[in-house]
Structure formats: structure tokens, C-alpha cells
Design a protein around this motif. Sequence first.
Motif, PDB file in Angstrom:
ATOM      1  N   LEU A 112       0.819  -1.135  -0.024  1.00  0.00           N
ATOM      2  CA  LEU A 112       0.073  -0.129   0.132  1.00  0.00           C
ATOM      3  C   LEU A 112       0.840   1.178  -0.013  1.00  0.00           C
ATOM      4  CD1 LEU A 112      -2.793  -1.127   2.589  1.00  0.00           C
ATOM      5  CD2 LEU A 112      -3.114  -0.661   0.070  1.00  0.00           C
ATOM      6  N   HIS A 115       0.296   1.905  -3.670  1.00  0.00           N
ATOM      7  CA  HIS A 115      -0.886   1.746  -4.265  1.00  0.00           C
ATOM      8  C   HIS A 115      -2.023   2.304  -3.210  1.00  0.00           C
ATOM      9  CE1 HIS A 115       1.515  -1.525  -5.733  1.00  0.00           C
ATOM     10  NE2 HIS A 115       0.756  -1.323  -6.822  1.00  0.00           N
ATOM     11  N   ASP A 116      -2.964   2.668  -3.834  1.00  0.00           N
ATOM     12  CA  ASP A 116      -4.155   3.584  -3.086  1.00  0.00           C
ATOM     13  C   ASP A 116      -4.988   2.686  -2.582  1.00  0.00           C
ATOM     14  OD1 ASP A 116      -3.353   6.087  -3.401  1.00  0.00           O
ATOM     15  OD2 ASP A 116      -5.001   6.596  -4.948  1.00  0.00           O
ATOM     16  N   PHE A 117      -5.203   1.455  -3.463  1.00  0.00           N
ATOM     17  CA  PHE A 117      -6.001   0.333  -3.016  1.00  0.00           C
ATOM     18  C   PHE A 117      -5.148  -0.950  -3.306  1.00  0.00           C
ATOM     19  CE2 PHE A 117      -8.975   3.776  -3.969  1.00  0.00           C
ATOM     20  CZ  PHE A 117      -9.569   3.984  -2.799  1.00  0.00           C
ATOM     21  N   GLU A 121      -5.636   1.660  -8.551  1.00  0.00           N
ATOM     22  CA  GLU A 121      -6.287   2.744  -8.101  1.00  0.00           C
ATOM     23  C   GLU A 121      -7.871   2.782  -7.973  1.00  0.00           C
ATOM     24  OE1 GLU A 121      -4.397   5.604  -7.747  1.00  0.00           O
ATOM     25  OE2 GLU A 121      -2.923   4.243  -8.168  1.00  0.00           O
ATOM     26  N   ASP A 127     -10.735  -4.602  -1.161  1.00  0.00           N
ATOM     27  CA  ASP A 127     -10.435  -3.610  -0.138  1.00  0.00           C
ATOM     28  C   ASP A 127     -11.825  -3.494   0.963  1.00  0.00           C
ATOM     29  OD1 ASP A 127      -8.137  -2.330  -1.688  1.00  0.00           O
ATOM     30  OD2 ASP A 127      -9.753  -2.109  -2.862  1.00  0.00           O
ATOM     31  N   SER A 149       1.144   2.996   6.127  1.00  0.00           N
ATOM     32  CA  SER A 149       0.623   3.079   4.694  1.00  0.00           C
ATOM     33  C   SER A 149      -0.862   2.192   4.989  1.00  0.00           C
ATOM     34  CB  SER A 149       1.281   2.441   3.480  1.00  0.00           C
ATOM     35  OG  SER A 149       2.368   3.293   3.419  1.00  0.00           O
ATOM     36  N   TYR A 153      -4.492   3.770   4.393  1.00  0.00           N
ATOM     37  CA  TYR A 153      -5.593   3.110   3.498  1.00  0.00           C
ATOM     38  C   TYR A 153      -6.862   2.822   4.330  1.00  0.00           C
ATOM     39  CZ  TYR A 153      -7.223  -1.321   1.681  1.00  0.00           C
ATOM     40  OH  TYR A 153      -8.081  -2.596   1.113  1.00  0.00           O
ATOM     41  N   ARG A 156      -8.632   6.006   4.560  1.00  0.00           N
ATOM     42  CA  ARG A 156      -9.155   6.160   3.213  1.00  0.00           C
ATOM     43  C   ARG A 156     -10.692   5.572   3.100  1.00  0.00           C
ATOM     44  NH1 ARG A 156      -4.256   6.232   1.335  1.00  0.00           N
ATOM     45  NH2 ARG A 156      -4.449   4.112   0.265  1.00  0.00           N
ATOM     46  N   ARG A 160     -15.022   6.624   3.024  1.00  0.00           N
ATOM     47  CA  ARG A 160     -15.713   6.593   1.885  1.00  0.00           C
ATOM     48  C   ARG A 160     -17.460   6.749   2.469  1.00  0.00           C
ATOM     49  NH1 ARG A 160     -13.454   4.566  -2.793  1.00  0.00           N
ATOM     50  NH2 ARG A 160     -15.395   3.495  -3.620  1.00  0.00           N
TER      51      ARG A 160
END
Length: 177
Positions: A112, A115-117, A121, A127, A149, A153, A156, A160
Motif C-alpha cells: 500500500l 498503491h491507493d487500493f 487505483e 478492499d 500506509s 489506507y 481512506r 468513503r
Amino acid sequence: DIKARTRRTQSGADYTTVTAKTYVPALELENGQVLTEGPAIVQFLADRASDTKLAPPATSFERYRLQEWLNFISTELHKTFTPLFHPDHGEQAATQARTKLAQRFAFLDQHLSNHDFLMGEQFTVADAYCFTIASWSALVRLDLSAFASLTAYLARIAARPKVREALQAEGLLHAAR
């Protein structure tokens, strides 16, 4: 929603009538069929809402990457938490589980960092599953602060809107902070 001690569903039904496996998850479909195992269920749900792109197309190589991640989460994270939720497994099993989880979280943290996920991306069902399982760390007082990280994550994903909505509906919003 299952009450672990009584094995009763929210409606009061015996959970063993839903699945002989006697453990969660299980998804009972409108046609009466029951689908079990997290990776199978999340792929089924993603395919039912293919416009969301929660899973790559079934024939693509990326779909096998998704399955790779789902299996990692299922076998290396999800199952490893078991001794931490069942004290009767003993302190030695709990210590081994914490050590193994730290190793697996270090692997995730490294991935991570670039990478975002998990799949790059795009947010996927992997996830969502990883978020759920990694969030159990708070319940068993497993400190994730060494994994910057991974921690970013999880934050993040927790931010959502649909995740927040789901956490709110389940009364878990406080656990994901």
C-alpha cells in the motif's frame, strides 16, 4: 446478523438451518439458495452490480488478481484472527497469531505504500473485505501504528460515504475511526 453464543439469527431462527457450516458469512438469496465463504459472496455481489466496478470482468487476468487478494485476506488475515477472539485457544496461539498478523500487515503496508487500493487505483471488494478484517485489530487491541500506509489506507476507506453508511447501519462507526 448472528448471535454467536446462541447461533440464532436476528429473527430468532436457528443459524444451522441456514448453513450446516455453522459459521458466518452466509448469504441467503431470493431463490432460497445459500452462498457461503466471504470471497465467493463478495464476488457474487460485485457481479450483480457490475456497473460499480467492484470486481474486474470474470475473464480478465485482473479478476485472478482479485481472487488472489481475496484468498490472502481469507486465509492469512481472517483465519489468523481466530485465536484472538477465542481465549480458549490459549495464550501461545494468541501470541503466534499476533506475530503472523504483524508479518501480514507489514506485507500489506509495503504494498500500500505504492498503491491507493489493493488492486491499484480502483476500490474493489477486496478492499472492502480487507478493511473489515483489518479493522478487527481495534477489537483485539492490536496496534497498527507501525504500519503508516496500512493505517492511511484504512482511514481512506473509512471515509468513503458508502462505508460510513454501512458502519452507521451496523452500529460500528466508532470502531472504524
